[in-house]
Design a protein around this motif. Sequence first.
Motif, mmCIF file in Angstrom:
data_model
loop_
_atom_site.group_PDB
_atom_site.id
_atom_site.type_symbol
_atom_site.label_atom_id
_atom_site.label_comp_id
_atom_site.label_asym_id
_atom_site.label_seq_id
_atom_site.Cartn_x
_atom_site.Cartn_y
_atom_site.Cartn_z
ATOM 1 N N ASN A 61 -23.467 15.467 -2.384
ATOM 2 C CA ASN A 61 -22.912 16.263 -3.479
ATOM 3 C C ASN A 61 -23.641 17.591 -3.634
ATOM 4 N N LEU A 62 -24.956 17.592 -3.419
ATOM 5 C CA LEU A 62 -25.715 18.835 -3.510
ATOM 6 C C LEU A 62 -25.295 19.811 -2.406
ATOM 7 N N ARG A 63 -25.088 19.290 -1.215
ATOM 8 C CA ARG A 63 -24.615 20.141 -0.126
ATOM 9 C C ARG A 63 -23.209 20.672 -0.430
ATOM 10 N N THR A 64 -22.382 19.816 -1.013
ATOM 11 C CA THR A 64 -21.039 20.260 -1.381
ATOM 12 C C THR A 64 -21.108 21.354 -2.432
ATOM 13 N N ALA A 65 -22.026 21.216 -3.392
ATOM 14 C CA ALA A 65 -22.197 22.254 -4.408
ATOM 15 C C ALA A 65 -22.643 23.567 -3.768
ATOM 16 N N LEU A 66 -23.515 23.484 -2.791
ATOM 17 C CA LEU A 66 -23.923 24.696 -2.080
ATOM 18 C C LEU A 66 -22.739 25.330 -1.370
ATOM 19 N N ARG A 67 -21.897 24.519 -0.778
ATOM 20 C CA ARG A 67 -20.702 25.060 -0.117
ATOM 21 C C ARG A 67 -19.810 25.771 -1.124
ATOM 22 N N HIS A 68 -19.655 25.154 -2.289
ATOM 23 C CA HIS A 68 -18.826 25.779 -3.324
ATOM 24 C C HIS A 68 -19.409 27.123 -3.741
ATOM 25 N N ALA A 69 -20.734 27.172 -3.907
ATOM 26 C CA ALA A 69 -21.370 28.421 -4.339
ATOM 27 C C ALA A 69 -21.197 29.510 -3.299
ATOM 28 N N VAL A 70 -21.393 29.166 -2.037
ATOM 29 C CA VAL A 70 -21.269 30.161 -0.976
ATOM 30 C C VAL A 70 -19.812 30.605 -0.838
ATOM 31 N N ALA A 71 -18.890 29.640 -0.900
ATOM 32 C CA ALA A 71 -17.473 29.991 -0.775
ATOM 33 C C ALA A 71 -17.034 30.898 -1.918
ATOM 34 N N ALA A 72 -17.551 30.673 -3.115
ATOM 35 C CA ALA A 72 -17.197 31.500 -4.271
ATOM 36 C C ALA A 72 -18.033 32.769 -4.341
ATOM 37 N N ARG A 73 -18.973 32.940 -3.400
ATOM 38 C CA ARG A 73 -19.887 34.083 -3.374
ATOM 39 C C ARG A 73 -20.628 34.227 -4.709
ATOM 40 N N ASP A 74 -21.022 33.086 -5.245
ATOM 41 C CA ASP A 74 -21.782 33.061 -6.493
ATOM 42 C C ASP A 74 -23.260 33.029 -6.133
ATOM 43 N N GLU A 75 -23.856 34.211 -6.031
ATOM 44 C CA GLU A 75 -25.224 34.323 -5.534
ATOM 45 C C GLU A 75 -26.214 33.587 -6.423
ATOM 46 N N GLN A 76 -26.116 33.744 -7.726
ATOM 47 C CA GLN A 76 -27.126 33.157 -8.594
ATOM 48 C C GLN A 76 -27.072 31.632 -8.584
ATOM 49 N N GLU A 77 -25.873 31.065 -8.567
ATOM 50 C CA GLU A 77 -25.770 29.612 -8.472
ATOM 51 C C GLU A 77 -26.355 29.127 -7.148
ATOM 52 N N GLY A 78 -26.042 29.822 -6.059
ATOM 53 C CA GLY A 78 -26.590 29.443 -4.759
ATOM 54 C C GLY A 78 -28.099 29.563 -4.725
ATOM 55 N N LEU A 79 -28.648 30.642 -5.278
ATOM 56 C CA LEU A 79 -30.089 30.821 -5.315
ATOM 57 C C LEU A 79 -30.762 29.712 -6.113
ATOM 58 N N CYS A 80 -30.175 29.342 -7.232
ATOM 59 C CA CYS A 80 -30.767 28.295 -8.064
ATOM 60 C C CYS A 80 -30.824 26.976 -7.303
ATOM 61 N N LEU A 81 -29.765 26.655 -6.589
ATOM 62 C CA LEU A 81 -29.747 25.424 -5.794
ATOM 63 C C LEU A 81 -30.786 25.476 -4.676
ATOM 64 N N VAL A 82 -30.850 26.582 -3.959
ATOM 65 C CA VAL A 82 -31.792 26.700 -2.839
ATOM 66 C C VAL A 82 -33.230 26.584 -3.329
ATOM 67 N N ARG A 108 -34.845 28.242 -16.264
ATOM 68 C CA ARG A 108 -33.598 28.239 -17.026
ATOM 69 C C ARG A 108 -32.445 28.498 -16.059
ATOM 70 N N PRO A 109 -31.247 28.062 -16.425
ATOM 71 C CA PRO A 109 -30.109 28.218 -15.504
ATOM 72 C C PRO A 109 -29.596 29.642 -15.484
ATOM 73 N N PRO A 110 -28.836 29.986 -14.444
ATOM 74 C CA PRO A 110 -28.164 31.298 -14.443
ATOM 75 C C PRO A 110 -27.193 31.380 -15.621
ATOM 76 N N PRO A 111 -26.874 32.622 -16.054
ATOM 77 C CA PRO A 111 -27.246 33.911 -15.437
ATOM 78 C C PRO A 111 -28.662 34.334 -15.809
ATOM 79 N N TRP A 112 -29.310 35.084 -14.892
ATOM 80 C CA TRP A 112 -30.692 35.500 -15.054
ATOM 81 C C TRP A 112 -30.774 37.000 -15.331
ATOM 82 N N GLU A 113 -31.966 37.377 -15.794
ATOM 83 C CA GLU A 113 -32.275 38.794 -15.948
ATOM 84 C C GLU A 113 -32.479 39.413 -14.554
ATOM 85 N N PRO A 114 -32.315 40.728 -14.429
ATOM 86 C CA PRO A 114 -32.421 41.371 -13.106
ATOM 87 C C PRO A 114 -33.727 41.060 -12.379
ATOM 88 N N GLU A 115 -34.870 41.052 -13.096
ATOM 89 C CA GLU A 115 -36.139 40.806 -12.398
ATOM 90 C C GLU A 115 -36.215 39.364 -11.877
#
Length: 856
Positions: free
Chosen positions: A380-401, A449-456
């Motif tokens: 399921n975690l790998r599937t979530a990563l696939r969803h994040a990459v497919a949706a080009r959701d950088e912050q969600e993908g970064l949080c998972l990684v 904390r979860p996304p969305p994050w501050e720029p820094e």
Amino acid sequence: MAALREDLTRTRLVTLLGPGGAGKTRLSQETAETVAGDWPDGVWLVELAPVDDPDAVPEAVLGALGARETVLRGAGAEELRALSEHSTGDPLVRLTEYCSRRRMLLLLDNCEHVVEAAAALTDHLLAHCPRLTVLATSREPLGVPGEFVRPVEPLPDPMALRLLAERGAAARPGFRTDADEATAAACAEICRRLDGLPLAIELAAARLRMLTPRQIADRLDDRFRLLTNGSRTLLPRQQTLRAVVDWSWELLDGAERAVLRRLAVFAGGCSLAAAEEVCALPAPADGVAVDSLDVAALLGSLVDKSLVVAVPGEDAEMRYRLLETVGEYAAERLAEAGERDAVERRHLVHYRELARTTGPKLRGAGQRGAIELFRREYENLRTALRHAVAARDEQEGLCLVLSLSWYWMMRDLNADARQWSGAVAALGPDPFAPPGVRAPALLERTTDRPPPWEPEQVEEARRGAGLIQLVTVDHAMDEWLTPAGQERMRIIARTYRPGQPQTCRTPGSLWMFAVLLTGDAEGMRDVMDETVRASREYGYEWELGAALEVRAKILANRPDWAGEALADADESLEIFARLGDDWGAAESLSSRGEANERKGRFAEAAADYLAAVDYARALGARSQVAVLRARYAGALIELDRFEEAEAILRDVVDGGAFAGHDATPTARLHLGFLYGRMGRPAEAREQIVRLREDFGSRSVGVFDGFVLGVLAWLDNMVGDHASALAGGLAALGHAQDRLSRMMAPQMASTQLMTIARALAGLDAPGAPVDAARLLGLQAALLPAGHVPTVLESQGLSEAEEAVRARIGQAEYAAAYEEGGGLTVEEATALAETYRRDPSPPPSRPRPGARPPRPAE
């Protein structure tokens, strides 16, 4: 099954053809189990059902070959992880490289939804892997040349009745198909009219909770007309299976249907909590409201109707999954309802939060539970990563990684770390692009904390993913040591300052790797000193233990720092033991073992390594266990416990201990030393040559220095002194690079000893005197406080004896003293003259003479 076994002996590709639910998977696995002995390199199962992207098929096959759950019979999976750490980044290339040298059987299960990709992969592998056999299951042929298609026939009546009896008894305790004449007749009718299809029979058996066999048989007239002998039998088998699921679907109310179709987004099943969060939508497309509090009851209803399988999990909670055909059907219904994007988003958010909140528990007393949770939910975690990459959701993908990075490291999942950190890093800008920027000090972790994050925080997350990608990249050393690679290392090294909060924590602490490759031993110590100080100042207890353990490893490389290394390892061990962190305790004990080895205390080192193995085993860290056992065996060699050491090292090399990418080369190197000491140079050379073949082309100077040095030592052992001279000089060259001087400061001295022994064996005039000079330099180069190993002492003794046998004491003493004032460059030039001018020819062993044996 017998016919299928015979097929597998006659052709390299057999496809079991039939509809979903016909029993193809079961038949393929049971057959593979019976013929496993014909494939010495294993029988491997690749489940393609979770793969929804044809381009991901090679990755899925590669991932299956690296997971212990997918090997039906054969060698451990970590051998592929070792290969994948030292090969190109293309999954197809790595897969081909792995399979090309092995006789193995690959089971590709459920190819139909990615049939073209599965066919292309199979065609490629069969063309490039001459000893590979593929057994596929599919609803349609792969269409690959040489394919032998075997249809999976319906179950014969006796087997179908037995299946109905077993499943019926599970649904209604005490049920028997032969309870009476009427029951027997109704059961026979059910099996006959359902064409003996196992899935349909299992669905019918589940209905025995609410209907009698005669009621089910009578209901088939109304609901399963597609499965009778009427005209509709001409329809494809897929329609027959669809009819079975359609019948069940029609019995569901709107809320049940909503939950069922939304369950299709899960991979590998789900917990009740996950289902409650993902399957409840505030505004469902069909207008039927599903509240999260109602999901449990709806799941129970779906379990009763055999559309959801409930299995007790290892955590004492029920786990829910869909049968394969039901899952495919539900996925189609999900798309028809227009809910896929919304449900995939809820799935992504749920598993991002699971990863984010579980990641910190990997450090400390909750470590084992966190590892088990990650393992259980990994698909399921790998599937979530696939969803994040497919949706080009950088912050969600970064949080998972970032949340998964420590799990990947602990479980030796470098291939996954490399793949996902790279995929997510590609969603944003390169954080280490020239000219680079200084990172500000950030006390808060990005994943606090979860996304969305501050720029820094986004920038820091990008740096973290970049560092993970850096340390897991294929053929890393080849890239790092190029001019471009070195410039990138310098940019990364300048990004942080020692003592910043990020450099005390993972993954920011990986920055030290760039510092290591661009600095020196003293500079690296300064970095670690500041990291230890800062960890104390910030109150980072676990991070302090980790920093002390890393500093202990660095200090242990220098004999004069070994005492300090022991102190650091002891404090680190105390911290990790207090926190209940088994992984950290094992690493601390390993560091203490290295320090004890450096001080010549091999019995204490062996005890440390053995205790570390116990911690790693308790954690289930099999790759770490393999590394520690190899180091333990190395200490046993120094204690002359040869038989024990050989048994352990052979087990690691053969993969029985699930050796990781660090364990196999270490074990082979130790085996080379061991066999050499036992007077078995041919076997020793075989191990070292294998080591060089497997890892040499993707290595660095310190590795090459050790390997070439051992080969030169073996050449001297068998009297091939000319070859020993060449090998020793090559090893001496590697001993001069920055990394070698930092990690093995005694290497140059050891290689000079080998070269001196080679010169003493040559017939060339002046060679013995120059050999004495090299021995003088060898002594001068020894690091302060260095305690020689048995092998070093033995090698020095043999070299001195060989030289003294050729020249007198006075001449030896004068040359020895003169050699102490040479530089390594001068010594190298001196020895090179004998390699360039082979006349007179070097002496060779007398015909029939036995090679000299090392002194015991």
